[in-house]
Design a protein around this motif. Structure first.
Motif, PDB file in Angstrom:
ATOM      1  N   SER A 257       0.586  -1.198   0.015  1.00 57.46           N
ATOM      2  CA  SER A 257       0.405  -0.301   0.040  1.00 57.46           C
ATOM      3  C   SER A 257       0.779   1.082   0.110  1.00 57.46           C
ATOM      4  O   SER A 257       0.348   2.648  -0.687  1.00 57.46           O
ATOM      5  N   ALA A 258       1.540   1.762   0.694  1.00 58.44           N
ATOM      6  CA  ALA A 258       3.301   2.372   0.646  1.00 58.44           C
ATOM      7  C   ALA A 258       3.115   3.011  -0.353  1.00 58.44           C
ATOM      8  O   ALA A 258       3.774   3.466  -1.214  1.00 58.44           O
ATOM      9  N   LEU A 259       3.758   1.747  -1.603  1.00 59.34           N
ATOM     10  CA  LEU A 259       4.246   1.813  -3.000  1.00 59.34           C
ATOM     11  C   LEU A 259       3.301   1.990  -3.622  1.00 59.34           C
ATOM     12  O   LEU A 259       3.681   3.236  -4.289  1.00 59.34           O
ATOM     13  N   VAL A 260       2.227   1.697  -3.457  1.00 54.10           N
ATOM     14  CA  VAL A 260       1.096   2.838  -4.417  1.00 54.10           C
ATOM     15  C   VAL A 260       0.495   3.662  -4.084  1.00 54.10           C
ATOM     16  O   VAL A 260       0.448   4.780  -5.212  1.00 54.10           O
ATOM     17  N   LEU A 261       0.551   4.420  -2.880  1.00 56.43           N
ATOM     18  CA  LEU A 261       0.662   5.339  -2.183  1.00 56.43           C
ATOM     19  C   LEU A 261       1.496   6.799  -2.547  1.00 56.43           C
ATOM     20  O   LEU A 261       1.190   7.425  -3.162  1.00 56.43           O
TER      21      LEU A 261
END
Length: 441
Positions: A257-261
């Motif tokens: 999720s951090a990568l997507v954000l």
């Protein structure tokens, strides 16, 4: 015998006690029965819309469209029901306020998956199912509010006086073993105290009659959301060890999720960085050494919200943000109020140093000070620190020793109840916190 009951009640292998006032186990009213809630919800929210659709077009019953829609709606409804029920078990939760976001997440996740794989389904029926699911549980919640509060019988002796300050439960303070409270939801006693033979027989009889028996400490923790940690003898540290499997699953979900954000918000993050540079002198990012997972020191990244000053990392006063701190810049005040300054910590998540949810990491100088003043402070490092956490959504930003001690109680409750359900609740409360600015400095 009471000691044996206490050991069973607090054992990690025994039944987990969670007696939050909103969903206390053992209610006699049929509205609280899982069978009624779930079957009623499935009938009203899924099968009723399907039957209405079939009534207008009988041939639709043979189509993949109806079958996929019903199957997906059942999965979404079950996921929403389970999540809402588990979230409602945590203290301080007004369960009705989490019905809409919980079912929105479950229906959104299921039908986005259906859409991604290009399965044919009815948008109208899916929307009707979601709407009627939320209406069903809102209705149950409104009716339940009119019922009598939960009834707990308190056995005298030991450390039960602490319960007098707790709200949300109808307490029955009995003084005789001849008193039997009808339709009681449970009996509470200090099972580690020497209660005497008569009271031990009373507790055993109540348990044999089917009435749940709770240890006072479990009731106190469940109604306050805090774990008492004053003395080593009062804690079974083994029971505070977090679920190792969920630790790994959570880390993977955090990283993805951090990568997507980072990719999705890259333009917005760049714009914020530019505005910070234009607002005041200094770099856009703030860096600080903090104590993290398993006591390791790492560098945290945040958007700078204060004026730059000479490095005084060894001065505890320089790392504590006071209320209406005059070092905060105009741009920084906005960033801090809505927690936007925390977003660069996605870098720390990608590096495996942090999580979205967990105890707040403290500056090295503060952590060392707290370790000398507060018992068990280092134990909070058994999970990865988080951008948001149980203490943050309940207490806000604190720095004084007494407040930090209270925060430590919340942190230990989070570790002891470490689960995806508690994380979902914290996420929902964090959204509310970001919109209201609660606890910001």
């Amino acid at each position: 015998m009471a000691k044996a009951i206490a050991d069973t009640a607090t054992s990690g292998e025994g039944k987990k006690l969670n007696v939050a006032a909103s969903t206390l186990v053992g209610s006699r009213h049929f509205l609280f029965r899982i069978r009624f809630q779930l079957l009623g919800g499935l009938t009203f929210a899924i099968f009723a819309p399907a039957i209405i659709r079939i009534a207008f077009n009988p041939e639709v019953i043979y189509t993949i469209n109806l079958q996929v829609t019903v199957a997906a709606a059942v999965m979404a409804h079950l996921a929403g029901f389970l999540a809402h029920r588990r979230i409602g078990n945590f203290p301080g939760v007004a369960a009705a306020s989490y019905i809409l976001p919980t079912f929105a997440l479950s229906y959104g996740a299921v039908f986005l998956t259906i859409f991604f794989f290009r399965f044919e389904y009815s948008r109208f029926q899916a929307a009707a199912s979601f709407t009627q699911s939320t209406l069903w549980y809102f209705g149950l919640s409104l009716v339940a509010r009119r019922l009598d509060p939960y009834r707990l019988v308190v056995v005298p002796g030991g450390d039960v006086e602490r319960l007098r300050a707790l709200q949300g439960v109808h307490w029955f303070w009995i003084q005789s073993t001849n008193v039997i409270v009808e339709k009681a939801n449970g009996v509470v006693a200090d099972l580690r105290a020497d209660l005497g033979d008569e009271w031990e027989r009373y507790i055993a009889d109540r348990a044999l009659s089917g009435t749940p028996v709770y240890h006072v400490k479990q009731v106190s923790e469940s109604l306050t959301g805090r774990v008492e940690i004053e003395h080593l003898s009062e804690n079974t540290l083994g029971s505070l060890n977090p679920n190792q499997a969920y630790l790994k699953i959570k880390q993977a979900a955090d990283w993805a999720s951090a990568l997507v954000l980072v990719f999705a918000l890259a333009p917005a993050l760049a714009l914020i960085a530019l505005l910070i540079r234009l607002d005041s002198d200094g770099p856009a990012l703030f860096r600080q050494r903090r104590v993290g997972y398993r006591g390791k020191i790492y560098t945290v990244y945040k958007f700078r919200s204060m004026r730059t000053e000479p490095d005084t990392g060894s001065d505890k006063n320089s790392v504590i943000t006071k209320r209406d701190d005059d070092r905060i810049t105009p741009m920084g005040r906005v960033l801090r109020k809505f927690r936007i300054d925390e977003l660069p910590q996605a870098i720390n998540i990608l590096r495996g140093e942090m999580s979205w949810i967990g105890p707040r990491p403290e500056a090295v100088v503060l952590s060392k000070m707290y370790e000398t003043e507060l018992p068990f402070y280092r134990y909070r490092h058994i999970v990865r620190p988080g951008i948001s956490g149980w203490a943050q959504v309940n207490q806000g930003h604190v720095a004084a020793i007494d407040d930090v001690m209270e925060k430590l109680h919340y942190d230990f409750y989070y570790i002891k109840n470490f689960s995806p359900w508690l994380d979902v609740l914290i996420v929902l409360r964090t959204v509310k916190t970001m919109l209201t600015g609660f606890g910001a400095r």
